[in-house]
Design a protein around this motif. Structure first.
Motif, PDB file in Angstrom:
ATOM      1  N   UNK A  30     -41.596   7.151  -2.899  1.00  0.00           N
ATOM      2  CA  UNK A  30     -40.687   7.174  -1.761  1.00  0.00           C
ATOM      3  C   UNK A  30     -41.325   6.585  -0.512  1.00  0.00           C
ATOM      4  N   UNK A  31     -40.625   5.637   0.113  1.00  0.00           N
ATOM      5  CA  UNK A  31     -40.963   5.167   1.445  1.00  0.00           C
ATOM      6  C   UNK A  31     -39.755   5.430   2.338  1.00  0.00           C
ATOM      7  N   UNK A  32     -39.837   5.019   3.603  1.00  0.00           N
ATOM      8  CA  UNK A  32     -38.754   5.301   4.526  1.00  0.00           C
ATOM      9  C   UNK A  32     -37.434   4.712   4.094  1.00  0.00           C
ATOM     10  N   UNK A  33     -37.449   3.487   3.593  1.00  0.00           N
ATOM     11  CA  UNK A  33     -36.207   2.828   3.180  1.00  0.00           C
ATOM     12  C   UNK A  33     -35.549   3.564   2.022  1.00  0.00           C
ATOM     13  N   UNK A  34     -36.343   4.002   1.057  1.00  0.00           N
ATOM     14  CA  UNK A  34     -35.778   4.702  -0.089  1.00  0.00           C
ATOM     15  C   UNK A  34     -35.161   6.031   0.330  1.00  0.00           C
ATOM     16  N   UNK A  35     -35.878   6.795   1.151  1.00  0.00           N
ATOM     17  CA  UNK A  35     -35.373   8.103   1.575  1.00  0.00           C
ATOM     18  C   UNK A  35     -34.083   7.945   2.376  1.00  0.00           C
ATOM     19  N   UNK A  36     -34.064   6.997   3.317  1.00  0.00           N
ATOM     20  CA  UNK A  36     -32.875   6.793   4.147  1.00  0.00           C
ATOM     21  C   UNK A  36     -31.695   6.296   3.309  1.00  0.00           C
ATOM     22  N   UNK A  37     -31.955   5.372   2.390  1.00  0.00           N
ATOM     23  CA  UNK A  37     -30.881   4.811   1.576  1.00  0.00           C
ATOM     24  C   UNK A  37     -30.314   5.842   0.622  1.00  0.00           C
ATOM     25  N   UNK A  38     -31.173   6.654   0.021  1.00  0.00           N
ATOM     26  CA  UNK A  38     -30.699   7.678  -0.898  1.00  0.00           C
ATOM     27  C   UNK A  38     -29.887   8.740  -0.155  1.00  0.00           C
ATOM     28  N   UNK A  39     -30.364   9.172   1.007  1.00  0.00           N
ATOM     29  CA  UNK A  39     -29.623  10.172   1.787  1.00  0.00           C
ATOM     30  C   UNK A  39     -28.250   9.642   2.177  1.00  0.00           C
ATOM     31  N   UNK A  40     -28.194   8.384   2.611  1.00  0.00           N
ATOM     32  CA  UNK A  40     -26.910   7.784   3.004  1.00  0.00           C
ATOM     33  C   UNK A  40     -25.965   7.680   1.811  1.00  0.00           C
ATOM     34  N   UNK A  41     -26.495   7.308   0.647  1.00  0.00           N
ATOM     35  CA  UNK A  41     -25.662   7.192  -0.555  1.00  0.00           C
ATOM     36  C   UNK A  41     -25.105   8.551  -0.970  1.00  0.00           C
ATOM     37  N   UNK A  42     -25.931   9.584  -0.895  1.00  0.00           N
ATOM     38  CA  UNK A  42     -25.470  10.919  -1.263  1.00  0.00           C
ATOM     39  C   UNK A  42     -24.366  11.397  -0.324  1.00  0.00           C
ATOM     40  N   UNK A  43     -24.544  11.162   0.965  1.00  0.00           N
ATOM     41  CA  UNK A  43     -23.503  11.571   1.921  1.00  0.00           C
ATOM     42  C   UNK A  43     -22.196  10.807   1.660  1.00  0.00           C
ATOM     43  N   UNK A  44     -22.313   9.524   1.393  1.00  0.00           N
ATOM     44  CA  UNK A  44     -21.116   8.702   1.150  1.00  0.00           C
ATOM     45  C   UNK A  44     -20.389   9.169  -0.104  1.00  0.00           C
ATOM     46  N   UNK A  45     -21.120   9.410  -1.172  1.00  0.00           N
ATOM     47  CA  UNK A  45     -20.497   9.851  -2.423  1.00  0.00           C
ATOM     48  C   UNK A  45     -19.894  11.240  -2.273  1.00  0.00           C
ATOM     49  N   UNK A  46     -20.507  12.070  -1.441  1.00  0.00           N
ATOM     50  CA  UNK A  46     -19.962  13.406  -1.233  1.00  0.00           C
ATOM     51  C   UNK A  46     -18.600  13.343  -0.541  1.00  0.00           C
ATOM     52  N   UNK A  47     -18.378  12.308   0.270  1.00  0.00           N
ATOM     53  CA  UNK A  47     -17.092  12.141   0.957  1.00  0.00           C
ATOM     54  C   UNK A  47     -16.039  11.445   0.083  1.00  0.00           C
ATOM     55  N   UNK A  48     -16.471  10.840  -1.009  1.00  0.00           N
ATOM     56  CA  UNK A  48     -15.584  10.057  -1.870  1.00  0.00           C
ATOM     57  C   UNK A  48     -14.850  10.985  -2.841  1.00  0.00           C
ATOM     58  N   UNK A  49     -13.548  11.118  -2.679  1.00  0.00           N
ATOM     59  CA  UNK A  49     -12.776  12.050  -3.501  1.00  0.00           C
ATOM     60  C   UNK A  49     -12.693  11.620  -4.965  1.00  0.00           C
ATOM     61  N   UNK A  50     -13.003  10.353  -5.258  1.00  0.00           N
ATOM     62  CA  UNK A  50     -12.986   9.897  -6.653  1.00  0.00           C
ATOM     63  C   UNK A  50     -14.252  10.286  -7.403  1.00  0.00           C
ATOM     64  N   UNK A  51     -15.252  10.787  -6.691  1.00  0.00           N
ATOM     65  CA  UNK A  51     -16.537  11.175  -7.296  1.00  0.00           C
ATOM     66  C   UNK A  51     -16.578  12.686  -7.459  1.00  0.00           C
TER      67      UNK A  51
END
Length: 254
Positions: A30-51
């Motif tokens: 894990x580096x900064x880019x990976x941590x930030x990108x993974x956190x953003x992806x998780x938040x986005x998928x959590x808002x996606x009602x199709x997921x």
């Protein structure tokens, strides 16, 4: 499969989304880019009602080797501590999402990779996968994710794991409660996708309510424990063993 910032890939399996750590040359560390990108992806998928469920895995050779020591060894201490704090924030985030996250671990889950997996709702381990927390032998306390580890295995076993006297196999990780299901080597992802698919068939409000109820208890005092571990990590970084570790990785960066 689409690549996100060259550190994370995403793929759809019906109502299940697979997120794959994508830094094979750094063993998915894990580096900064990976941590930030993974956190953003998780938040986005959590808002996606199709997921309805998420699977987290790592591209070969393994799941995740923890913090990228080459990356953090170039930092000043304050920046290093902020990065480890962001890793802890990521781990706790998964507990409070409304969508369950299933980890699929092949090869290895080392250091922060182990605590990252432990923070997931369910963990599938390849039978011969290797699990360890090598931080104490190289000079510092594991700086985040210890609450999730304690929730899974208890304080005494968590302390023993932190001393890193022996690495665990996937089979041993399941027997201890660190992982939830064992799969034959090479089949952890398929098993995790099946498990996520089963959860995805359940009524989403009931799944979200179950996650929310248990998050309050599984992660109770999690932030306070991460803060204390981070402060102890900072103090450890001034000691000779840690300084020698960072010097080794700084030399490799030159």
């Amino acid at each position: 499969m689409t690549d996100t910032a060259q550190v994370l890939a995403e793929e759809a399996y019906g109502t299940v989304r697979r997120l794959t750590l994508l830094r094979p040359l750094r063993r998915n560390a894990m580096d900064g880019a990976l941590v930030e990108t993974l956190a953003a992806a998780l938040r986005r998928l959590d808002r996606d009602e199709s997921v309805r469920a998420i699977v987290l895995d790592g591209v070969a050779p393994g799941f995740c080797a923890g913090s990228d020591l080459k990356y953090i060894s170039a930092m000043e201490l304050d920046a290093m501590c902020r990065f480890e704090q962001a890793c802890g924030d990521l781990g706790r985030l998964m507990a409070f999402l409304s969508k369950p996250v299933v980890a699929a671990v092949e090869g290895f889950a080392i250091g922060g990779g182990l605590t990252l997996a432990a923070c997931c709702d369910l963990v599938v381990a390849g039978k011969s996968s290797r699990w360890s927390l090598p931080e104490v032998p190289i000079g510092w306390l594991t700086p985040w994710g210890l609450k999730a580890l304690v929730a899974r295995v208890g304080f005494v076993r968590a302390r023993t794991l932190c001393f890193c006297l022996d690495a665990l196999t996937g089979e041993e990780a399941v027997a201890m409660g660190l992982a939830d299901r064992m799969a034959p080597d090479g089949e952890a992802l398929a098993s995790a996708l099946r498990l996520a698919g089963q959860i995805a068939e359940l009524p989403p409000p009931a799944v979200a309510a179950t996650k929310r109820f248990f998050a309050r208890h599984v992660m109770a005092d999690g932030e306070a424990m991460d803060v204390e571990a981070n402060l102890l990590f900072a103090a450890n970084c001034a000691a000779p063993a840690a300084r020698a570790t960072f010097a080794t990785f700084r030399a490799k960066s030159v």
